[in-house]
Design a protein around this motif. Structure first.
Motif, short mmCIF file in Angstrom:
data_model
loop_
_atom_site.label_atom_id
_atom_site.label_comp_id
_atom_site.label_asym_id
_atom_site.label_seq_id
_atom_site.Cartn_x
_atom_site.Cartn_y
_atom_site.Cartn_z
N LEU A 8 0.71 -1.29 0.07
CA LEU A 8 -0.07 -0.08 0.15
C LEU A 8 0.81 1.26 0.02
O LEU A 8 1.97 1.21 0.36
N ASP A 9 0.41 2.28 -0.40
CA ASP A 9 1.01 3.53 -0.30
C ASP A 9 1.56 3.73 1.25
O ASP A 9 0.95 3.65 2.21
N GLY A 10 3.04 4.23 1.18
CA GLY A 10 3.61 4.60 2.48
C GLY A 10 4.42 3.36 2.71
O GLY A 10 5.14 3.31 4.06
N GLY A 42 -1.79 -3.95 -5.07
CA GLY A 42 -1.68 -2.39 -4.15
C GLY A 42 -3.11 -2.04 -3.98
O GLY A 42 -4.20 -2.65 -4.38
N ARG A 44 -4.43 0.81 -5.36
CA ARG A 44 -4.80 1.29 -6.31
C ARG A 44 -4.24 0.99 -7.48
O ARG A 44 -3.09 0.23 -7.50
N SER A 47 0.37 1.73 -9.74
CA SER A 47 1.69 1.94 -8.77
C SER A 47 1.52 2.10 -7.61
O SER A 47 0.15 2.50 -6.90
N VAL A 48 2.38 2.21 -6.52
CA VAL A 48 2.47 2.40 -5.17
C VAL A 48 3.52 3.53 -4.72
O VAL A 48 4.71 3.13 -5.27
N MET A 49 3.17 4.37 -3.98
CA MET A 49 4.43 5.34 -3.33
C MET A 49 5.09 4.86 -2.13
O MET A 49 4.23 4.58 -1.17
N CYS A 50 6.26 4.55 -2.10
CA CYS A 50 6.83 3.97 -0.98
C CYS A 50 6.97 5.28 -0.18
O CYS A 50 7.37 6.46 -0.29
N SER A 51 7.40 4.95 1.13
CA SER A 51 7.61 6.22 2.20
C SER A 51 8.83 7.12 1.74
O SER A 51 8.79 8.30 2.03
N GLU A 55 8.89 4.63 -6.29
CA GLU A 55 7.46 4.34 -7.02
C GLU A 55 7.70 2.70 -7.42
O GLU A 55 8.71 2.55 -7.81
N ASP A 61 -4.63 -4.21 -8.61
CA ASP A 61 -5.30 -3.51 -7.39
C ASP A 61 -6.13 -4.69 -6.58
O ASP A 61 -6.70 -5.37 -7.22
#
Length: 322
Positions: A8-10, A42, A44, A47-51, A55, A61
């Motif tokens: 997930l994002d983060g 993921g 969404r 892509s997913v955005m890392c902390s 990416e 999804d």
């Protein structure tokens, strides 16, 4: 072998990249029919955005992923301990994990498993910094904060970041044997399973940024007098407080008694000598302030889960472990 990695994002980048590389190296050594087929799922599409700002491209999804998994892992992230996942994701994760042959989490991805109701009555671990929060948030689970990774039936959890590599190597060993796990570990230049728990570096974790704090002063004094037969009175006098005040204040700030702390510092010095030299064990014990090699072995085994000889054999290849 169908592997699903939930991101997930983060998410922490290493919680994703570490397991991916372990299984990718295993695939290079496995026949095609036995390889891990990894799917990144993921929150969404795309892509997913890392902390860290990195990416990762994902394959699907979660609302559109309903395939069976032989192994489902949830990657963790720095803020996952206070993350409140949406109900649809929680329901999806609970259903997918219960249908998987095995499931688990890297680092504090275990919090997401908790939200999905998958931790009740189970033995688990996570990063040492989040263990207390995990135990408070999910009191029906048995949290083991000092374990690098824990298996409870078909549930696998592990400590922070690089411990995800330990976990995945253990999974490979279970699937294909120790020899393959060892080959993968050698290719990645890591150990198949590190000895000891997350507390093995605790003397330094206990010391905060304030160099004039009581714990910092004690660490400096013990370090400078590591080979001496230190007493509580010696240390209290050195830092300028009474023994009674010292013991109480030190335990409050370091979360361990002074004697345990000194023992931890001695063990840390012993580790360094075992890793970097071939001096006999009795000499290591003397230089680190233990009465003899037997006392060092007892303390070492208690804290590290291995003997000094085993530790030297593991971390200093070719060492004689005398």
């Amino acid at each position: 072998m169908k592997l699903t990695l939930v991101v997930l994002d983060g998410v922490q980048a290493l919680d994703v990249a570490g397991p991916l590389d372990v299984f990718a190296e295993a695939n290079r050594l496995l026949p095609e029919k036995d390889r891990y087929q990894t799917t990144l799922v993921g929150g969404r599409p795309d892509s997913v955005m890392c902390s860290s700002g990195m990416e990762f491209k994902i394959h699907c999804d979660y609302p559109n992923f309903n395939a069976e998994s032989d192994l489902l892992l949830v990657a963790g992230g720095p803020r996952y301990f206070d993350y409140q996942p949406e109900p649809a994701f929680v329901a999806w994760l609970a259903a997918r994990a219960r249908k998987a042959g095995r499931f688990g989490a890297v680092c504090n991805g275990v919090f997401l498993l908790g939200h999905a109701g998958l931790l009740t009555g189970r033995e688990i671990t996570t990063h040492w910094d989040h263990a207390e929060r995990l135990a408070m948030q999910f009191p029906d689970a048995n949290v083991r904060p000092d374990k690098i990774f824990v298996r409870d039936g078909n549930l696998f959890t592990c400590g922070g970041v690089s411990a995800g590599i330990d976990l995945c190597l253990a999974l490979i060993a279970e699937d294909w044997g120790h020899d393959l796990a060892m080959k993968v570990a050698k290719r990645l230049i890591v150990y198949v399973r590190r000895d000891g728990g997350q507390s093995q570096y605790s003397p330094y974790l206990a010391v905060g940024p304030d160099e004039d704090s009581l714990v910092s002063k004690v660490l400096r004094y013990v370090t400078d007098h590591i080979s001496d037969a230190l007493t509580i009175e010696d240390i209290a006098d050195a830092v300028g407080v009474s023994r009674r005040t010292f013991s109480r204040a030190f335990a409050k700030h370091a979360n361990v008694t002074p004697s345990v702390f000194v023992d931890q510092v001695r063990i840390d010095f012993a580790r360094k000598l075992l890793e970097e030299t071939d001096v006999p064990l009795k000499t290591v014990a003397f230089r680190c302030g233990f009465r003899n090699a037997t006392q060092m072995r007892m303390s070492f085994s208690r804290q590290m889960g291995s003997t000094p000889k085993q530790y030297r054999d593991r971390f200093r290849p070719g060492g004689e472990g005398r």
